[in-house]
Design an enzyme around this catalytic site. Sequence first.
Site, PDB file in Angstrom:
ATOM      1  N   ARG A  30      40.033  45.204  22.108  1.00 49.94           N
ATOM      2  CA  ARG A  30      38.751  45.495  21.213  1.00 49.94           C
ATOM      3  C   ARG A  30      37.727  46.241  21.902  1.00 49.94           C
ATOM      4  O   ARG A  30      36.587  46.366  21.011  1.00 49.94           O
ATOM      5  CB  ARG A  30      38.287  43.751  21.156  1.00 49.94           C
ATOM      6  N   SER A 134      54.846  39.672  39.784  1.00 58.19           N
ATOM      7  CA  SER A 134      54.700  41.088  39.449  1.00 58.19           C
ATOM      8  C   SER A 134      53.168  41.743  39.442  1.00 58.19           C
ATOM      9  O   SER A 134      52.473  41.290  38.703  1.00 58.19           O
ATOM     10  CB  SER A 134      55.145  41.034  37.789  1.00 58.19           C
ATOM     11  N   ALA A 136      51.168  44.823  38.509  1.00 58.51           N
ATOM     12  CA  ALA A 136      51.231  45.975  37.694  1.00 58.51           C
ATOM     13  C   ALA A 136      51.271  47.250  38.486  1.00 58.51           C
ATOM     14  O   ALA A 136      52.174  47.991  38.085  1.00 58.51           O
ATOM     15  CB  ALA A 136      49.992  45.893  37.111  1.00 58.51           C
ATOM     16  N   LYS A 187      49.709  29.096  40.945  1.00 58.42           N
ATOM     17  CA  LYS A 187      49.808  30.079  41.875  1.00 58.42           C
ATOM     18  C   LYS A 187      48.533  30.818  42.162  1.00 58.42           C
ATOM     19  O   LYS A 187      48.298  31.124  43.208  1.00 58.42           O
ATOM     20  CB  LYS A 187      51.039  31.040  41.627  1.00 58.42           C
ATOM     21  N   ASP A 240      56.493  33.819  42.707  1.00 60.32           N
ATOM     22  CA  ASP A 240      55.098  34.215  42.156  1.00 60.32           C
ATOM     23  C   ASP A 240      54.018  33.496  43.022  1.00 60.32           C
ATOM     24  O   ASP A 240      53.137  34.485  43.257  1.00 60.32           O
ATOM     25  CB  ASP A 240      54.668  33.788  40.656  1.00 60.32           C
ATOM     26  N   SER A 250      46.567  41.154  45.364  1.00 61.87           N
ATOM     27  CA  SER A 250      46.207  40.077  44.590  1.00 61.87           C
ATOM     28  C   SER A 250      44.938  39.512  44.551  1.00 61.87           C
ATOM     29  O   SER A 250      44.093  39.573  45.396  1.00 61.87           O
ATOM     30  CB  SER A 250      46.978  38.745  45.593  1.00 61.87           C
ATOM     31  N   ARG A 251      44.207  39.686  43.271  1.00 59.65           N
ATOM     32  CA  ARG A 251      42.914  39.288  42.999  1.00 59.65           C
ATOM     33  C   ARG A 251      42.505  38.224  43.427  1.00 59.65           C
ATOM     34  O   ARG A 251      41.484  37.786  43.954  1.00 59.65           O
ATOM     35  CB  ARG A 251      42.623  39.492  41.474  1.00 59.65           C
ATOM     36  N   VAL A 275      39.769  40.143  36.116  1.00 60.32           N
ATOM     37  CA  VAL A 275      39.856  38.865  35.880  1.00 60.32           C
ATOM     38  C   VAL A 275      40.617  38.107  37.087  1.00 60.32           C
ATOM     39  O   VAL A 275      41.819  38.631  37.290  1.00 60.32           O
ATOM     40  CB  VAL A 275      40.282  38.375  34.593  1.00 60.32           C
TER      41      VAL A 275
END
EC number: 1.1.1.94
Length: 329
Positions: A30, A134, A136, A187, A240, A250-251, A275
Amino acid sequence: MKISILGAGAWGTALALQISRRHQVSLWTRNQAHIVDMQVTRANLQYLGDFAFGDQLAVEGDLGRALDGADLIVSVVPTNGFRNALKEIKRLGCDAPVVWASKGLEAATAKLPHEVAQDELGDSRHWGVLSGPSFAAELVRGLPTAVTLAANDAEFAARAGAMLHGGNFRVYTSTDVIGVSVGGALKNVLAIAAGISDGMQCGNNARAALITRGIAEMTRFGVALGGAKETFMGLTGAGDLILTCTGQYSRNREVGLRLANGQTLQEILKTLGHVAEGVHTAREVVKRAGQLGVEMPITQEVDQVLSHGRSPRQAMENLLSREQKSEAL
């Protein structure tokens, strides 16, 4: 076939690039400025770098056009936007099956995404969840990745899994929607704990203990909700969790690292750029666990640090000072 992907963050775009090698893909967001940038550059420079979009990948800002003729919808919007996305899909009269990759619990309701799907779509429509270890940044580089697609119908799971499976991207199937959803949500919270431990220099032993006791915590919660125990030792549980607790991309682990180094949560979220679902999920998991009577000490300590001002050091001391007990779940 046409697959519509809702959400043009890093993971949504990585999936779009992967799937567009075999199918026509419409990638929707959007954010108008982001749309223009992707249409001009034919890449998602903001979230994924300069990986070029192929001819089969179209960027759309109009949801109706993005959904038109879709054989499958893949929602990759954050958990708290998932319900609104489903409402829009219904409003536009699109009856294509829906798979989501959101990992968390909805704020205020403490519902998992499959419960939101039941609310908005009912059980007569085919839907499912795509989850697993996973990043990205690795999928988009062509590195091997394996995930699980769990659905409310075994035949649909197999059909949708076959649509997404291919090349370096392996898609296993399941009908344990609850277990797969819980693994994906928990996780992220547990990775914050692992980040705190690493940031405090607690060592490899401590990280391994947090991961394994985290699996126990995840399993107790998931089984109480109706998930299958064995799911939590698979890709969407242990797999995961291990990746998110140890991986450089990993954020959620990064949130924990930065908390341990003295930054406030507000400072971290302002500069994170992506996020981190675990931040919003911890509070809802604690709420739901209380209703179920499930003991979740690691998650509770993470929630105390995130929402109630407890210091990372005190949280770690609280976990270490717990009463000695059997290792049983």
